[in-house]
Design an enzyme around this catalytic site. Structure first.
Site, mmCIF file in Angstrom:
data_model
loop_
_atom_site.group_PDB
_atom_site.id
_atom_site.type_symbol
_atom_site.label_atom_id
_atom_site.label_comp_id
_atom_site.label_asym_id
_atom_site.label_seq_id
_atom_site.Cartn_x
_atom_site.Cartn_y
_atom_site.Cartn_z
ATOM 1 N N SER A 44 47.279 41.880 41.714
ATOM 2 C CA SER A 44 46.287 42.741 41.087
ATOM 3 C C SER A 44 45.219 43.107 42.116
ATOM 4 O O SER A 44 45.538 43.615 43.182
ATOM 5 C CB SER A 44 45.700 42.052 39.850
ATOM 6 O OG SER A 44 45.109 42.968 38.980
ATOM 7 N N GLU B 184 52.816 48.187 41.242
ATOM 8 C CA GLU B 184 52.721 47.856 39.816
ATOM 9 C C GLU B 184 51.344 48.285 39.353
ATOM 10 O O GLU B 184 50.456 48.536 40.159
ATOM 11 C CB GLU B 184 52.935 46.353 39.589
ATOM 12 C CG GLU B 184 51.927 45.440 40.282
ATOM 13 C CD GLU B 184 50.608 45.253 39.547
ATOM 14 O OE1 GLU B 184 50.608 45.377 38.292
ATOM 15 O OE2 GLU B 184 49.591 44.984 40.192
ATOM 16 N N HIS C 16 51.749 42.640 35.955
ATOM 17 C CA HIS C 16 50.978 41.915 34.946
ATOM 18 C C HIS C 16 51.908 41.469 33.814
ATOM 19 O O HIS C 16 51.842 41.963 32.691
ATOM 20 C CB HIS C 16 49.850 42.797 34.414
ATOM 21 C CG HIS C 16 48.760 43.045 35.417
ATOM 22 N ND1 HIS C 16 48.943 43.851 36.518
ATOM 23 C CD2 HIS C 16 47.482 42.596 35.479
ATOM 24 C CE1 HIS C 16 47.812 43.892 37.214
ATOM 25 N NE2 HIS C 16 46.925 43.141 36.612
#
Length: 340
Positions: free
Chosen positions: A144, A241, A310
């Site tokens: 992230s 992502e 995630h």
């Protein structure tokens, strides 16, 4: 990564120069992609350092992480400023950077794991001691917002970094399997989710490709464009992502990568998961339409739907090592060990 206000944070702060700070370390040129440093492997009994380089956490998170790593046979050392708070950040930039630098300089610490993502990694990139990091190579892992630290460290020091679970992730058997195989056992593994998870997987362009594996969170990578903290893209395989992005935003970010001259340098492309990404209430293209429009003309092997992002069950991905991808089978094959 915190969903609420994440895009606002990145839009407001991610592209801005941190002009109000005096860098602790002078800027330096990026390392050649041929200069790759592999960190020592982890062993049972080693000490892992926990840091909060981005969003805030609380003491309960730290205690839960301590229990998890202790149960895995590891010792835990926490950063001095791990529980600091400064608005939505886990402390002042200088102190979050000091914790990163201190963990690399501490010979007792064998791996560094971020507590969580959120926002804040970009703010401390000018304050990291890349010379010290290069001189004291060790595992650093997260995902992230931690993407910014991983890519900057690989670019500036040549150190292989790891896009994998943060301390507050779900450390289940699947996640632990890849952490152990790659970080402890120094295996060159093949990652394949076709028989493991019921995730949508769609081929964009069939075929196999080899290259250096580079990537992370799409929003964070976009927030780093134009900076000196990104690695060389030529002949690389890009994995991305994201979470909570409307399709038009994914479209916009891919266009930005295209216009920055990144997409046409790639040898392969993997989109993991776009978790809770929607078409919104207005007329919209589908995510696959967007991917096909931007990626298919590149004529490189590519697919959507790998176990990256995630999600509960996630791969541990070494940034900087050579891999081979197969878009037909959806596999990521490491061609070398990522640790020594």
């Amino acid at each position: 990564m915190m969903n609420i206000n994440r895009r606002k944070f990145i839009t407001t702060f991610g592209l801005a120069t941190i002009s109000t700070q005096i860098p602790l370390i002078a800027a330096q040129a990026n390392i050649s992609p041929n200069v790759i440093i592999k960190p020592p492997r982890l062993k049972i009994g080693d000490t892992v350092g926990l840091i909060s380089p981005a969003g805030i956490i609380d003491s309960a998170d730290v205690e839960e992480a301590r229990k998890i790593f202790t149960s895995l046979g590891l010792k835990v050392k926490t950063g001095r400023h791990i529980l600091d708070r400064y608005g939505y950040l886990a402390g002042q930039d200088r102190n979050r950077a000091r914790d990163v630098n201190a963990m690399f300089a501490d010979n007792s610490v064998k791996a560094i794991i971020a507590m969580r993502g959120g926002w804040g990694g970009n703010r401390i990139l000018p304050l990291l001691n890349y010379n010290s990091i290069r001189a004291n190579p060790k595992i650093i892992m997260g995902y992230s917002d931690i993407t910014s630290l991983l890519l900057a460290i690989t670019a500036r020091s040549g150190l292989v970094t790891f896009h994998g679970p943060v301390a507050t992730s779900t450390w289940n058997n699947f996640t632990w399997k890849y952490v152990k195989s790659i970080l402890f056992d120094a295996e060159a593994v093949t990652m394949n989710n076709t028989l493991v998870a019921k995730l949508q997987r769609e081929i964009i362009t069939p075929g196999k490709a080899r290259g250096r594996f580079i990537g992370g969170n799409l929003s964070v990578i976009n927030s780093m464009l134009g900076s000196s903290y990104l690695p060389t893209w030529k002949n690389s395989i890009l994995f991305i992502e994201d979470i909570g992005e409307d399709v038009y935003r994914v479209d916009r970010m891919l266009v930005q990568l295209k216009n920055a001259g990144i997409l046409n340098q790639l040898s392969g492309f993997v989109f993991g998961q776009c978790t809770r990404c929607s078409m919104g209430d207005e007329p919209s293209l589908t995510l696959m339409q967007v991917l096909q429009e931007h990626i298919r003309p590149l004529k490189i092997p590519a697919w959507y739907g790998s176990m990256i992002g995630h999600i509960r069950d996630k791969f541990t991905l070494p940034i900087g090592v050579k891999v081979e991808i197969d878009a037909n089978s959806g596999t990521i094959k490491m061609l070398e060990a990522a640790v020594r």
